[in-house]
Each structure stands twice: as C-alpha cells, then as structure tokens.
Design an enzyme around this catalytic site. Structure first.
Site, PDB file in Angstrom:
ATOM      1  N   CYS A 174      13.752  36.209  29.308  1.00 50.77           N
ATOM      2  CA  CYS A 174      14.126  36.098  30.729  1.00 50.77           C
ATOM      3  C   CYS A 174      14.374  37.448  31.397  1.00 50.77           C
ATOM      4  CB  CYS A 174      15.370  35.230  30.879  1.00 50.77           C
ATOM      5  SG  CYS A 174      15.281  33.682  29.984  1.00 50.77           S
ATOM      6  N   GLU A 324      28.938  35.186  32.495  1.00 46.60           N
ATOM      7  CA  GLU A 324      28.495  36.184  33.472  1.00 46.60           C
ATOM      8  C   GLU A 324      29.573  36.480  34.502  1.00 46.60           C
ATOM      9  OE1 GLU A 324      24.733  37.333  36.388  1.00 46.60           O
ATOM     10  OE2 GLU A 324      24.857  35.303  35.549  1.00 46.60           O
ATOM     11  N   HIS A 350      14.120  28.680  37.208  1.00 46.48           N
ATOM     12  CA  HIS A 350      14.076  29.744  36.206  1.00 46.48           C
ATOM     13  C   HIS A 350      12.626  29.981  35.813  1.00 46.48           C
ATOM     14  CE1 HIS A 350      15.083  32.539  33.275  1.00 46.48           C
ATOM     15  NE2 HIS A 350      16.005  31.898  32.589  1.00 46.48           N
ATOM     16  N   PHE A 411      17.489  35.562  26.081  1.00 50.75           N
ATOM     17  CA  PHE A 411      17.497  35.256  24.664  1.00 50.75           C
ATOM     18  C   PHE A 411      17.064  36.509  23.905  1.00 50.75           C
ATOM     19  CE2 PHE A 411      16.790  30.344  24.415  1.00 50.75           C
ATOM     20  CZ  PHE A 411      18.009  30.148  25.031  1.00 50.75           C
TER      21      PHE A 411
END
Length: 424
Positions: A174, A324, A350, A411
């Site tokens: 990502c 976050e 996403h 990841f």
C-alpha cells in the site's frame, strides 16, 4: 546543494466518471467530488465460477483505454498499465509539456519515471491460468509475461514520453506509489534529474485478489444500497476496507527549471520519510509511523505546529485506524487537537499500489485550493480515534493551511510519508 521540488502536473483516471458519459476534467472534478463528501464506491458483482463475488468496490467504469490511448497501444498493456499510462499522459499535458518535449529539448536524460504498483499485471496471469486449466487451451497466451510484469507501466510511460533518466518500479504494497513519489523527489533534490513522472496504478478487482482479501476478513460488507458508505475510517462502526482500481500521476520538477519556463506550480514537495517497522508483516506499528512522519517533517524543515492537514492512511480497519491516530498525537503533541485530519479512502477506496498517488494528488490540491477534503459520511468518531480535528462530511474551505502530510503505511512494515508546502 539540495534542489527544491515543484509539483507542476497532475493526472488521474477519475472513478466518478459514469459509463457512457463524456469524460470530465478528471483532476478538478475528482477533487471537487471528494471535497463534497461524495463516494465513488459501488457494488462490484461477478458471475465467475465457482461462485459470484458481491462486494463494495471502486471501479473506473467509464475508462476506455482504446479511446484514451489508442487501440494499438492499449492492446499492449494490462489494465494496471493502461490506467497508469493514461494518468501520466494527463499529468504530462497538465504540466505544459507535449509528447515530444524531452526529445526536442534534449531533456530525455534528465527526465525519468518512478512508478508504484502492488499487484502489477496479475490479471494477465490469472487470465492465462483460466485459459489453460478451465478452458483447456493448449498454452498460456505468449504475451502474458510482458503484460503481467510489474514494471510494464513504468516502461510504457518512459517509452511514450521519452524519459530516459530512470524507469523505476516500486512494489511496497500500500506504500508503493508514495514510495515512488518520494524516490522521484530524491532524484530531483539531489540534482540527478530535472523532471520526474511519479505515481502509481493498480487493478485489484481480479477474482483471486478479491477472494484472498475476503479470506483475511478485512473487506467491508455492503449491498447496492449501502455500498457507497461502506468505507468508514475512524467511525465506531467501521468494518473494513474497500478495494478498487485506479491511477494517479504527479509531474515533479526542479523548482528553478519550473520557474524558468513559467510553469504553474501547484505545491512544493519538501520532505519524504520512509522506513520499515521490522515488527510484524501485517500489523501496523505506531513507532514506525511516528519515525516516518518525523523524518518527513525534518527534511521539509517543518515543525509540527506548521502543519495544518494530514491525509491519513485510514483504511477503516478496526486495528489500523486507532494506531495511526495515536501516532499522529505522538508526533504533533499539543498541536494535534487542531490538526485537520481526513481519510479520503472513504470516497475513493483503497487502491493498493495507487493509493499513495491519489492521496498525494488530493493533498497537493488541498493546499492549492485552500480546501481540506473530508472523511466522507463520518457522522461519529470512535473514542479510540479521538484527539485530532477530524474533517467530517464536507470540506473545510478557506483553510489557509501552509503545509500538509500524506501518509501511506503498508503490509510488510513499510511506511512512506510525503510532506508538501503551499507554493510560494
């Protein structure tokens, strides 16, 4: 000597464009829709064997590669590359260049590509597998390797625009696109390049990919009625992420070079932080996120008090969102209560390897238009995600923010943070 880096061109394949409708002014329309709290998420359904898929997703339904790129060129690419090349062509034109600029100006060696993708041309391999096993074909299509290789998009962009400095591909899950933009920034900042096309693309709506994410139990549920609100970062009822396809590109340019040709400068890319958590393959880590944001701020010469907006990674997972926000509070300290934060994945989903480019583009335009985009349909905030100034529902206009961050966490423990300043 370090060189300042300007953002002079933007391009996107706009998921808000409707199938059969005339193409919009992609970048402007996309930003205004996200700023208005609209969602490009709809229900994605297939009839694939052995059973159909029905999940909320983002689809670029109106994208016609044969019209955008020409039939001959588009047939040489898998969908992720088609999306990436189209976005790059638009960004290149937006920056004021034509297709022959680098060759005519002798700039081919000073101009390059840095591109991100998480999955690349996986669809080509899946299609070849089905042809061979399901349909009994004698062989896999011979172009499968060329279509499926991860560096296909970067290669096509380099060839079509005559960019001979580098054609680099970054595959960091990502964080792929944000890493590509950051590494392109380093090329210009160090004086190794004058112009870089940077961004990312992915086409994640392959049968095997969706099924794999379903198995992880992190996909948001929804039907045709609820799908547009399926991605709910920071909300108490958030239930997972929404997959999608798309691409975005930025043209980065040596500041003095841009000024000399009287280019429009959207913003300055001033800092980049990248690191590895080295903690867990899939679980996010606060300390790694803190370190990446701190690195970006330090390189940009920014104090926490000077940053007014963060486009958060915010995937709408139960574990990721609070981590976050905790990292933001650790970095910004007493300033976090007034820090504008939004997760625009609530609107565009996403997009895996493309996400960092889409969110960087939105962050640049937030500074350019003095308008901070919201987290769509955020009517309530989880107590675990409190402590920042969430931008909820619709945009905060007239913000006068002078600096902003765009976060991408992946990841594998890879983090990438981009720090932008308003053009001045």
């Amino acid at each position: 000597m370090f060189h300042r880096v300007a953002v002079t061109g933007l391009g996107i394949v706009n998921p808000f464009d409707a199938e059969g409708a005339p193409a919009s002014d992609g970048v402007t329309d996309f930003f205004q829709r996200v700023a208005g709290g609209q969602s490009a998420i709809s229900l994605y359904e297939t009839e694939d064997i052995p059973r159909a898929i029905s999940v909320p997703a983002v689809q670029c339904a109106a994208f016609r590669p044969d019209l955008r790129l020409g039939k001959a060129l588009s047939t040489m690419m898998e969908r992720f590359a088609q999306l990436g090349v189209a976005a790059s062509f638009d960004a290149w034109k937006d920056a004021g260049f034509d297709r022959d600029y680098t060759k005519a100006s002798g700039r081919s060696g000073a101009s390059g590509v840095a591109w991100g993708t998480a999955l690349g041309g996986l669809m080509a391999f899946e299609r070849g597998y089905r042809d061979f096993w399901q349909h009994g074909r004698e062989r896999v299509p011979p172009m499968s390797v060329v279509l499926g290789m991860n560096n296909a998009a970067a290669g096509h962009i380099s060839i079509q625009l005559g960019l001979g400095n580098t054609a680099l591909t970054y595959s960091v899950a990502c964080a792929s696109a944000a890493t590509a933009i950051g590494e392109a920034f380093r090329q210009i900042r160090s004086g190794r390049a004058k112009i870089m096309v940077a961004g990312g693309s992915d086409a994640t709506l392959a049968y095997a990919v969706v099924r794999a994410w379903e198995a992880l139990k992190v996909l948001a549920p929804g039907d045709s009625e609820t799908a547009p609100q399926a991605c709910k970062p920071f909300h108490p009822d958030r239930a997972g992420l929404v997959l999608g396809e798309g691409a975005a590109a930025l043209v980065l340019e040596d500041w003095d070079h841009a000024v000399a040709r009287n280019a429009r400068i959207y913003a300055e890319l001033a800092g980049y932080g990248a690191n590895a958590d080295h903690v867990h393959l899939v679980r996010p880590d606060q300390s790694g996120q803190v370190a990446a944001m701190t690195m970006a701020l330090e390189e940009a010469g920014l104090s926490p008090a000077e940053v007014g907006y963060v486009n958060a990674h915010g995937t709408a997972t139960r574990e990721g969102d609070p981590i976050e926000i905790s990292a933001l509070r650790a970095v910004f300290g007493p300033h976090s209560e007034g820090l504008g934060v939004s997760a625009t994945k609530s609107a565009h989903g996403h997009l895996m390897g493309a996400t960092g480019a889409v969110e960087a583009l939105l962050t640049v335009l937030a500074l350019h238009y003095d308008t901070l985009p919201p987290t769509a349909h955020l009517d309530d905030v989880d107590a675990l995600c409190a402590g920042v100034a969430h931008i909820r529902g619709t945009a905060l206009r007239g913000s006068k923010v002078k600096a902003a961050l765009s976060n991408s966490f992946a990841f594998g423990g890879s983090n990438a943070v981009l720090a932008f300043k308003a053009a001045s």
